[in-house]
Design a protein around this motif. Structure first.
Motif, PDB file in Angstrom:
ATOM      1  N   ARG A   1      42.182  44.274  42.222  1.00  0.00           N
ATOM      2  CA  ARG A   1      41.641  45.831  42.421  1.00  0.00           C
ATOM      3  C   ARG A   1      42.901  46.549  42.587  1.00  0.00           C
ATOM      4  O   ARG A   1      42.948  47.493  42.024  1.00  0.00           O
TER       5      ARG A   1
ATOM      6  N   TRP B   1      42.790  50.705  42.060  1.00  0.00           N
ATOM      7  CA  TRP B   1      41.616  51.068  42.381  1.00  0.00           C
ATOM      8  C   TRP B   1      41.514  51.057  43.932  1.00  0.00           C
ATOM      9  O   TRP B   1      41.920  49.935  44.371  1.00  0.00           O
TER      10      TRP B   1
ATOM     11  N   GLN C   1      38.696  50.598  47.088  1.00  0.00           N
ATOM     12  CA  GLN C   1      37.529  49.777  47.373  1.00  0.00           C
ATOM     13  C   GLN C   1      36.296  50.714  46.957  1.00  0.00           C
ATOM     14  O   GLN C   1      35.325  50.350  46.397  1.00  0.00           O
TER      15      GLN C   1
ATOM     16  N   LEU D   1      35.868  50.513  43.185  1.00  0.00           N
ATOM     17  CA  LEU D   1      35.348  49.268  42.719  1.00  0.00           C
ATOM     18  C   LEU D   1      33.980  49.317  43.138  1.00  0.00           C
ATOM     19  O   LEU D   1      32.967  48.871  42.410  1.00  0.00           O
TER      20      LEU D   1
END
Length: 71
Positions: free
Chosen positions: A17, A22, A24, A27
């Motif tokens: 990630r 990204w 959380q 994602l």
């Protein structure tokens, strides 16, 4: 291999990630999995089923074997 398998998987998910820049939340939206669920995965507090692993691999656009590499 050191440590609990759930923590190793969580570390791998976090690494992938962060490599992509990204959050959380991103994602979560990209995979359809809840943000608290992703947080728990990354902290090694959730055991993932194969379906969730596949969803994450698809979100990262990698194979399951690539997702599990080094675990």
């Amino acid at each position: 291999m050191e440590g609990d398998v759930c923590k190793r998987v969580g570390n791998r998910i976090r690494k992938l990630r962060l490599e992509r820049g990204w959050t959380q939340t991103y994602l979560s939206v990209h995979s359809g999995l809840g943000r608290p669920f992703i947080s728990n995965i990354e902290r090694g507090q959730k055991e993932l089923c194969l379906r969730s692993l596949e969803i994450l691999a698809l979100a990262f656009e990698i194979s399951l074997s690539q997702l599990m590499r080094g675990i």
